[in-house]
Write a protein that holds these residues in place. Structure first.
Motif, PDB file in Angstrom:
ATOM      1  N   ALA A 128      41.093  42.184  45.702  1.00 29.68           N
ATOM      2  CA  ALA A 128      39.819  41.520  45.363  1.00 29.68           C
ATOM      3  C   ALA A 128      39.215  42.152  44.117  1.00 29.68           C
ATOM      4  O   ALA A 128      39.287  43.371  43.929  1.00 29.68           O
ATOM      5  N   GLN A 129      38.607  41.331  43.265  1.00 28.30           N
ATOM      6  CA  GLN A 129      38.045  41.843  42.010  1.00 28.30           C
ATOM      7  C   GLN A 129      36.798  41.052  41.605  1.00 28.30           C
ATOM      8  O   GLN A 129      36.641  39.881  41.980  1.00 28.30           O
ATOM      9  N   SER A 151      36.998  38.665  46.654  1.00 22.21           N
ATOM     10  CA  SER A 151      36.474  38.511  45.287  1.00 22.21           C
ATOM     11  C   SER A 151      35.165  37.730  45.299  1.00 22.21           C
ATOM     12  O   SER A 151      34.217  38.053  44.564  1.00 22.21           O
ATOM     13  N   ARG A 183      36.411  29.784  35.140  1.00 23.63           N
ATOM     14  CA  ARG A 183      37.542  29.011  35.665  1.00 23.63           C
ATOM     15  C   ARG A 183      37.051  27.697  36.275  1.00 23.63           C
ATOM     16  O   ARG A 183      35.925  27.618  36.769  1.00 23.63           O
ATOM     17  N   ALA A 211      41.555  29.812  40.260  1.00 25.96           N
ATOM     18  CA  ALA A 211      41.554  31.191  39.785  1.00 25.96           C
ATOM     19  C   ALA A 211      42.384  32.005  40.755  1.00 25.96           C
ATOM     20  O   ALA A 211      42.479  31.659  41.925  1.00 25.96           O
ATOM     21  N   GLY A 212      42.981  33.058  40.271  1.00 27.12           N
ATOM     22  CA  GLY A 212      43.742  33.894  41.190  1.00 27.12           C
ATOM     23  C   GLY A 212      44.622  34.865  40.449  1.00 27.12           C
ATOM     24  O   GLY A 212      44.629  34.919  39.216  1.00 27.12           O
ATOM     25  N   THR A 213      45.339  35.655  41.228  1.00 31.39           N
ATOM     26  CA  THR A 213      46.328  36.569  40.660  1.00 31.39           C
ATOM     27  C   THR A 213      47.547  36.468  41.573  1.00 31.39           C
ATOM     28  O   THR A 213      47.509  35.740  42.568  1.00 31.39           O
ATOM     29  N   LEU A 216      42.284  38.224  48.821  1.00 32.26           N
ATOM     30  CA  LEU A 216      41.999  38.144  47.389  1.00 32.26           C
ATOM     31  C   LEU A 216      40.808  37.223  47.109  1.00 32.26           C
ATOM     32  O   LEU A 216      39.857  37.616  46.424  1.00 32.26           O
ATOM     33  N   MET A 217      40.864  35.996  47.640  1.00 32.17           N
ATOM     34  CA  MET A 217      39.817  35.024  47.317  1.00 32.17           C
ATOM     35  C   MET A 217      38.503  35.380  48.012  1.00 32.17           C
ATOM     36  O   MET A 217      37.447  35.434  47.383  1.00 32.17           O
ATOM     37  N   ASP A 244      34.412  38.954  39.066  1.00 30.95           N
ATOM     38  CA  ASP A 244      34.572  37.984  37.972  1.00 30.95           C
ATOM     39  C   ASP A 244      35.881  37.199  38.012  1.00 30.95           C
ATOM     40  O   ASP A 244      36.308  36.669  36.989  1.00 30.95           O
ATOM     41  N   LEU A 245      36.499  37.127  39.183  1.00 28.81           N
ATOM     42  CA  LEU A 245      37.761  36.364  39.277  1.00 28.81           C
ATOM     43  C   LEU A 245      37.551  34.891  38.909  1.00 28.81           C
ATOM     44  O   LEU A 245      38.433  34.258  38.332  1.00 28.81           O
ATOM     45  N   ASP A 284      31.300  39.193  44.027  1.00 25.29           N
ATOM     46  CA  ASP A 284      30.414  38.532  43.050  1.00 25.29           C
ATOM     47  C   ASP A 284      29.093  38.111  43.676  1.00 25.29           C
ATOM     48  O   ASP A 284      28.028  38.266  43.070  1.00 25.29           O
TER      49      ASP A 284
END
Ligand code: NAP
Length: 296
Positions: free
Chosen positions: A135-136, A24, A143, A125-127, A20-21, A138-139, A28
């Motif tokens: 991964a996305q 992401s 923040r 930041a995270g989900t 994820l981190m 603008d995470l 970006d």
């Protein structure tokens, strides 16, 4: 702030751990023109990271990191120290090393003696999802991004990591690792354990019919207060293990506060209860409503 290497071009960024981190961050940075080299444990993750556009190239070999100006460790908390030790022999002498782990004291103490240009970091930041598919873009936008140097950390390395965080759209804070761990114990780690104990207490209802009724009736209040306690068990365990002292300190204060409330209810001190709840009503806003302000 635009980050330029000595060559005048954007630095090449190595990312270790394409979840994820890491994924992401890669999305970006590549969108802004950075060259991103990924390293992850599984070849399938590397392939997905390439397919998703999170990296320019990726593989399981740490040798790839020799081309990187900055290397970001985006690994589970309990893997960061050991993998840093494996990564360091592959770094060019000028390379800057950083990480994104949610606990800083133990990690900074372990890696700093091995690499003078290591700067601890923690993007807030995270989900609740994990892995490369989560991964996305603008995470990190808007923040806080905490940087935790020590008295001996190379100032140029701090500036580079701060510029990278700024490029991700984050608001940069700088503090000591111990201050970070104490602050996040209050607002991140304590809530996980308060929320988990709430769920555990509810499941202690001994009448199965009442328990079933409560489960049917549970609505937004329970959903909000139980969310972080019902999250990833591994992450919660690592918070407790790697931020043990500060978590215990905050839990102990919480227990005292809970006891005070129990006493107020027990003694039917309704004026006292109203006063406490008036204070907490006013005290919540600075934690949740104020926009983040960077401070040194
Ligand atoms: P994640 O989605 O599970 O990603 C971690 C990645 O690390 C996995 O994709 C895995 O890659 C890779 N990995 C694991 N062991 C490895 C090894 N031995 N060598 C190379 N790669 C390895 O986790 P995350 O949410 O990105 O969290 C990473 C870090 O960010 C943690 O330290 C966490 O504390 C911190 N953090 C997380 C959040 C959040 O909300 N999630 C917020 C702030 C900070 P493979 O797929 O190749 O196995």
């Amino acid at each position: 702030m635009v980050l330029k290497a000595v060559t005048g071009s954007l630095p090449c960024v190595g990312i270790v751990g394409l979840g994820l981190m890491g994924g992401s961050m890669g999305l970006d940075l590549r969108r802004q023109g950075y060259r991103v080299i990924g390293v992850s444990r599984q070849a399938a993750t590397c392939d997905r990271a390439i397919a998703r556009g999170a990296v320019d190239e990726a593989g399981c070999e740490l040798e790839r990191l020799a081309a990187a100006d900055v290397v970001v460790l985006c690994l589970p908390i309990d893997r960061v120290g050991a993998i840093a030790t494996q990564v360091i022999p592959h770094l060019r002498p000028t390379a800057i090393l950083t990480d994104v782990a949610s606990v800083k004291g133990a990690i900074v103490a372990e890696i700093t003696p091995q690499w003078p240009r290591f700067v601890g970091g923690h993007p807030m930041a995270g989900t609740h999802e994990s892995g490369i598919e989560a991964a996305q873009f603008d995470l990190f936008q808007g923040r806080p991004y905490v940087i935790t140097p020590t008295a001996t950390t190379d100032r140029a390395a701090i500036a580079t990591v701060a510029a990278l965080a700024t490029a991700l759209g984050s608001v940069v804070y700088e503090c000591a690792p111990t201050a970070h761990d104490r602050a996040v114990a209050w607002i991140s780690h304590l809530p996980v354990f308060v929320s988990a104990s709430l769920i555990a207490a509810c499941t202690g209802e001994t009448d199965p019919q009442i328990l079933a009724l409560a489960q049917h009736l549970a609505s937004s209040g329970f959903r909000d207060t139980s969310r972080v306690g019902g999250g990833n068990p591994e992450l919660g365990t690592m918070m407790a293990r790697y931020n043990r002292e500060e978590l215990l300190r905050s839990l102990s204060t919480y227990r005292d506060t809970l006891n005070d409330l129990i006493n107020q209810i027990n003694t039917e001190d309704w004026a006292g209860i109203a006063e406490t709840l008036t204070e907490t009503h006013a005290a919540r806003s600075p934690f949740v409503d104020d926009p983040p302000h960077p401070h040194e």
